[in-house]
Design a protein around this motif. Structure first.
Motif, PDB file in Angstrom:
ATOM      1  N   THR A 379      97.135  35.673  59.312  1.00 37.80           N
ATOM      2  CA  THR A 379      96.018  36.574  58.974  1.00 37.80           C
ATOM      3  C   THR A 379      94.938  35.739  58.304  1.00 37.80           C
ATOM      4  O   THR A 379      95.069  35.356  57.147  1.00 37.80           O
ATOM      5  CB  THR A 379      96.496  37.691  58.021  1.00 37.80           C
ATOM      6  N   THR A 380      93.882  35.434  59.056  1.00 33.08           N
ATOM      7  CA  THR A 380      92.855  34.515  58.562  1.00 33.08           C
ATOM      8  C   THR A 380      91.543  35.205  58.188  1.00 33.08           C
ATOM      9  O   THR A 380      90.704  34.621  57.530  1.00 33.08           O
ATOM     10  CB  THR A 380      92.534  33.455  59.636  1.00 33.08           C
ATOM     11  N   HIS A 381      91.358  36.452  58.660  1.00 30.47           N
ATOM     12  CA  HIS A 381      90.070  37.129  58.445  1.00 30.47           C
ATOM     13  C   HIS A 381      90.272  38.568  57.984  1.00 30.47           C
ATOM     14  O   HIS A 381      91.202  39.237  58.430  1.00 30.47           O
ATOM     15  CB  HIS A 381      89.253  37.136  59.745  1.00 30.47           C
ATOM     16  N   PRO A 382      89.345  39.051  57.131  1.00 30.75           N
ATOM     17  CA  PRO A 382      89.447  40.445  56.698  1.00 30.75           C
ATOM     18  C   PRO A 382      89.064  41.412  57.810  1.00 30.75           C
ATOM     19  O   PRO A 382      88.335  41.046  58.736  1.00 30.75           O
ATOM     20  CB  PRO A 382      88.450  40.541  55.538  1.00 30.75           C
ATOM     21  N   CYS A 383      89.570  42.631  57.693  1.00 35.60           N
ATOM     22  CA  CYS A 383      89.228  43.678  58.661  1.00 35.60           C
ATOM     23  C   CYS A 383      88.083  44.509  58.109  1.00 35.60           C
ATOM     24  O   CYS A 383      88.078  44.858  56.930  1.00 35.60           O
ATOM     25  CB  CYS A 383      90.440  44.588  58.880  1.00 35.60           C
ATOM     26  N   PHE A 384      87.112  44.827  58.960  1.00 34.94           N
ATOM     27  CA  PHE A 384      86.019  45.716  58.550  1.00 34.94           C
ATOM     28  C   PHE A 384      86.068  47.030  59.314  1.00 34.94           C
ATOM     29  O   PHE A 384      85.138  47.815  59.293  1.00 34.94           O
ATOM     30  CB  PHE A 384      84.660  45.024  58.749  1.00 34.94           C
ATOM     31  N   TYR A 385      87.158  47.232  60.037  1.00 37.03           N
ATOM     32  CA  TYR A 385      87.265  48.430  60.875  1.00 37.03           C
ATOM     33  C   TYR A 385      88.377  49.366  60.399  1.00 37.03           C
ATOM     34  O   TYR A 385      88.961  50.102  61.186  1.00 37.03           O
ATOM     35  CB  TYR A 385      87.506  48.033  62.334  1.00 37.03           C
ATOM     36  N   GLY A 386      88.720  49.265  59.118  1.00 35.76           N
ATOM     37  CA  GLY A 386      89.595  50.297  58.574  1.00 35.76           C
ATOM     38  C   GLY A 386      90.979  49.893  58.124  1.00 35.76           C
ATOM     39  O   GLY A 386      91.745  50.734  57.686  1.00 35.76           O
ATOM     40  N   ILE A 387      91.331  48.600  58.232  1.00 40.47           N
ATOM     41  CA  ILE A 387      92.596  48.161  57.635  1.00 40.47           C
ATOM     42  C   ILE A 387      92.251  47.471  56.325  1.00 40.47           C
ATOM     43  O   ILE A 387      91.318  46.669  56.269  1.00 40.47           O
ATOM     44  CB  ILE A 387      93.359  47.167  58.554  1.00 40.47           C
ATOM     45  N   ASP A 388      93.007  47.790  55.292  1.00 39.76           N
ATOM     46  CA  ASP A 388      92.727  47.199  53.997  1.00 39.76           C
ATOM     47  C   ASP A 388      93.263  45.777  53.955  1.00 39.76           C
ATOM     48  O   ASP A 388      94.472  45.567  54.003  1.00 39.76           O
ATOM     49  CB  ASP A 388      93.392  48.042  52.909  1.00 39.76           C
ATOM     50  N   THR A 389      92.369  44.810  53.911  1.00 40.73           N
ATOM     51  CA  THR A 389      92.797  43.413  53.737  1.00 40.73           C
ATOM     52  C   THR A 389      91.993  42.850  52.576  1.00 40.73           C
ATOM     53  O   THR A 389      90.849  43.253  52.355  1.00 40.73           O
ATOM     54  CB  THR A 389      92.519  42.544  54.984  1.00 40.73           C
ATOM     55  N   PRO A 390      92.579  41.904  51.833  1.00 42.58           N
ATOM     56  CA  PRO A 390      91.817  41.344  50.724  1.00 42.58           C
ATOM     57  C   PRO A 390      90.692  40.436  51.213  1.00 42.58           C
ATOM     58  O   PRO A 390      90.566  40.178  52.412  1.00 42.58           O
ATOM     59  CB  PRO A 390      92.871  40.552  49.951  1.00 42.58           C
ATOM     60  N   ASN A 391      89.889  39.947  50.286  1.00 37.11           N
ATOM     61  CA  ASN A 391      88.809  39.020  50.620  1.00 37.11           C
ATOM     62  C   ASN A 391      89.371  37.792  51.324  1.00 37.11           C
ATOM     63  O   ASN A 391      90.514  37.403  51.090  1.00 37.11           O
ATOM     64  CB  ASN A 391      88.103  38.536  49.351  1.00 37.11           C
ATOM     65  N   ARG A 392      88.514  37.178  52.123  1.00 34.24           N
ATOM     66  CA  ARG A 392      88.938  36.010  52.893  1.00 34.24           C
ATOM     67  C   ARG A 392      89.554  34.946  51.981  1.00 34.24           C
ATOM     68  O   ARG A 392      90.547  34.314  52.327  1.00 34.24           O
ATOM     69  CB  ARG A 392      87.705  35.462  53.637  1.00 34.24           C
ATOM     70  N   SER A 393      88.960  34.775  50.792  1.00 35.22           N
ATOM     71  CA  SER A 393      89.452  33.730  49.883  1.00 35.22           C
ATOM     72  C   SER A 393      90.893  33.992  49.439  1.00 35.22           C
ATOM     73  O   SER A 393      91.596  33.078  49.027  1.00 35.22           O
ATOM     74  CB  SER A 393      88.535  33.631  48.665  1.00 35.22           C
ATOM     75  N   GLU A 394      91.330  35.244  49.496  1.00 36.14           N
ATOM     76  CA  GLU A 394      92.705  35.559  49.082  1.00 36.14           C
ATOM     77  C   GLU A 394      93.697  35.509  50.242  1.00 36.14           C
ATOM     78  O   GLU A 394      94.902  35.626  50.034  1.00 36.14           O
ATOM     79  CB  GLU A 394      92.761  36.953  48.454  1.00 36.14           C
ATOM     80  N   LEU A 395      93.193  35.401  51.461  1.00 36.44           N
ATOM     81  CA  LEU A 395      94.089  35.316  52.619  1.00 36.44           C
ATOM     82  C   LEU A 395      94.581  33.879  52.716  1.00 36.44           C
ATOM     83  O   LEU A 395      93.820  32.981  53.087  1.00 36.44           O
ATOM     84  CB  LEU A 395      93.344  35.702  53.899  1.00 36.44           C
ATOM     85  N   ILE A 396      95.823  33.677  52.393  1.00 38.26           N
ATOM     86  CA  ILE A 396      96.322  32.297  52.250  1.00 38.26           C
ATOM     87  C   ILE A 396      96.164  31.497  53.546  1.00 38.26           C
ATOM     88  O   ILE A 396      95.843  30.311  53.518  1.00 38.26           O
ATOM     89  CB  ILE A 396      97.779  32.288  51.712  1.00 38.26           C
ATOM     90  N   ALA A 397      96.296  32.177  54.712  1.00 45.17           N
ATOM     91  CA  ALA A 397      96.209  31.446  55.985  1.00 45.17           C
ATOM     92  C   ALA A 397      94.770  31.094  56.359  1.00 45.17           C
ATOM     93  O   ALA A 397      94.554  30.358  57.317  1.00 45.17           O
ATOM     94  CB  ALA A 397      96.857  32.264  57.099  1.00 45.17           C
ATOM     95  N   SER A 398      93.794  31.606  55.606  1.00 47.07           N
ATOM     96  CA  SER A 398      92.408  31.240  55.937  1.00 47.07           C
ATOM     97  C   SER A 398      92.119  29.812  55.476  1.00 47.07           C
ATOM     98  O   SER A 398      91.167  29.191  55.930  1.00 47.07           O
ATOM     99  CB  SER A 398      91.417  32.219  55.307  1.00 47.07           C
ATOM    100  N   SER A 399      92.927  29.289  54.573  1.00 43.69           N
ATOM    101  CA  SER A 399      92.642  27.950  54.055  1.00 43.69           C
ATOM    102  C   SER A 399      93.866  27.029  54.016  1.00 43.69           C
ATOM    103  O   SER A 399      93.758  25.910  53.525  1.00 43.69           O
ATOM    104  CB  SER A 399      92.058  28.071  52.641  1.00 43.69           C
ATOM    105  N   HIS A 400      95.024  27.520  54.492  1.00 46.88           N
ATOM    106  CA  HIS A 400      96.228  26.679  54.431  1.00 46.88           C
ATOM    107  C   HIS A 400      96.970  26.686  55.766  1.00 46.88           C
ATOM    108  O   HIS A 400      97.001  27.702  56.454  1.00 46.88           O
ATOM    109  CB  HIS A 400      97.172  27.173  53.336  1.00 46.88           C
TER     110      HIS A 400
END
Ligand code: AMP
Length: 458
Positions: A379-400
């Motif tokens: 999970t590398t990107h937040p959803c803007f279409y109705g699923i609750d995901t944290p900010n990109r910076s908190e998505l561990i796979a966006s940077s690791h």
């Protein structure tokens, strides 16, 4: 992340809607609400609670009528407070109308600013209210025309159910069909719902999906279908299959349980490992773990037990509570994991907090090796279409990388299902939105969102 339900033409409309909402409780636990209509009057009750706490027999008796709509909410836009609880109820020149919304609009802020500049006074901080203001301002005389005009201006995800004082119930799905919406029949009555699992509960028969870009009007004389746009370009949310929908539902015509099992099978083909036992992270990881076990031949066991008396820990807003929450919710079974090489299957890894706790728990219970297998891509990107995901910076796979994440969660190995594997496991040839895994957003985001996204602020 919300659920909608509606019933038209039943003597116990509010009672049935109440039951239907129970079966949608997994889609939102912040607020629950019902609106029913009788003799031209819409009556509403909403509460900041689970469905079972929001209504009792007396409360339901105050919602008479043969048509009712209900909503369960998990906020993705607008704060968690009573004024944002749905269904909303408004009066305007066209009459009275109630609306329940599942999804998230991506240009609501811009539209709201424009409407406020023209004098509109908003009663809530929810994106859904924009739709009502646009309907009130529409020049078209008829209801479908007003809906078309209003929705022609909004972008994003919306599966809607509306109810008017002249007993019309309307179901609408956005042209991309991000969120599910289905129609069924309960004897003479027509029901609509976010998921088919609610039809099973009220013993309604599934008829069909509301098509992407379709407006279905249900009234005394029957049901009519209208187009919102001529040609729709469906991009169903793949995460409904991965995590969000209930496994006993049919989503986009596919059994969610089976899709998850195939994800697990495919994961075992793509990312095998020698081990003694496969265990799921309950409940969401169960079907995929069964699939992994079947494909690999490694026995399936329940190595983690979930307490059903705490809510979903992801919902707790504060980091400190979430950390504690994992231990509250899950506990290891020493008899299953002691001295074993364990494969743990979960449906997704978001911040990594849950996995880290689980690995520690399993090692404390004697596990010799712990191998994490995730039945979806990173999970590398937040959803803007109705699923609750944290900010990109908190998505561990966006940077690791997976190796770095394995080190963080202290597992012996960590592997994800590939994107191609996920799509083939869902397996119906339809086009899916998988922006949370790819960053390809099928409906253009608002300018302010794009800027924030680049900064990691959303
Ligand atoms: P995390 O600890 O942040 O890595 O959360 C991962 C866990 O949250 C997994 O067990 C998922 O099943 C679950 N999960 C994933 N996405 C969501 C979501 N949008 N809402 C609630 N739970 C989720």
């Amino acid at each position: 992340m919300c659920g909608v339900f509606g019933i038209h033409g039943h003597d116990e409309a509010a009672n049935i809607a109440y039951l239907g909402m129970h079966a949608l409780q997994h889609r939102g636990q912040e607020s629950a609400g019902l609106v029913a209509v009788e003799d031209g009057r819409l009556r509403r009750h909403v509460a900041m609670s689970l469905v079972s706490d929001a209504f009792d027999r007396e409360q339901l008796a105050k919602l008479p009528g043969r048509v009712a709509i209900g909503h369960v909410r998990y906020s993705t836009s607008g704060s968690s407070e009573l004024r944002n609880a749905q269904p909303f109820l408004f009066e305007y020149a066209g009459g009275a109308v109630s609306i329940g919304h599942n999804g998230n609009l991506v240009n609501a802020d811009e539209l709201r600013a424009e409407l406020e500049a023209q004098g509109s006074i908003f009663q809530t901080s929810s994106d859904t209210e924009v739709i009502i203001h646009l309907m009130a301002k529409a020049r078209e005389a008829d209801l479908v025309g007003k809906i078309r005009s209003a929705l022609g201006r909004v972008r994003g995800a919306y599966s809607l159910v509306l109810l008017t004082n002249d007993e019309k119930m309307i179901a609408v799905r956005d042209p991309n069909g991000f969120r599910p919406l289905v129609i069924g029949r309960l004897k003479e009555a027509i029901v609509v719902s976010s998921e088919t699992c609610s039809f099973d509960l009220v013993e309604a028969e599934f008829i069909r999906e509301v098509e992407p870009g379709e407006i279905v009007v249900i009234e005394k004389g029957g049901m009519t279908s209208h187009r919102l746009v001529e040609t729709a370009q469906p991009t169903f949310c793949v995460f409904e299959h991965v995590y969000f929908a209930r496994p006993d539902s049919l989503v986009n015509g596919k059994a969610v349980y089976k899709a998850r099992e195939r994800m697990g099978q495919r994961l075992a083909q793509e990312k095998p490992i020698e081990a003694d036992v496969v265990i799921p992270v309950p409940d969401s990881g169960v079907p995929a773990a069964i699939g992994y076990s079947k494909e690999s031949g490694i026995p399936f066991e329940m190595g983690l037990i979930r307490s059903h008396y705490v809510g979903r820990t992801f919902i707790e807003p504060q980091e400190s509570i979430r950390h504690f929450g994992v231990r509250l919710k899950l506990s290891p079974v020493r008899a299953v994991v002691d001295g074993k090489r364990v494969v743990v299957v979960d449906d997704s890894l978001v911040r990594g907090t849950t996995s880290r706790k689980i690995v520690k728990m399993l090692r404390n219970a004697g596990a010799r090796e712990v191998h994490l297998r995730i039945s979806a891509p990173p999970t590398t990107h937040p959803c803007f279409y109705g699923i609750d995901t944290p900010n990109r910076s908190e998505l561990i796979a966006s940077s690791h990388t997976p190796e770095e994440i394995a080190r963080y969660v202290t597992s012996d190995s960590l592997a994800y299902l590939s994107h191609a594997g996920l799509i083939s496991a869902v397996g119906d040839g339809a086009t899916y939105c998988s922006a949370c895994f790819t960053g390809n957003y099928p409906v253009a985001l608002g300018q302010s969102t794009l800027v924030q996204l680049r900064r990691g602020a959303v």
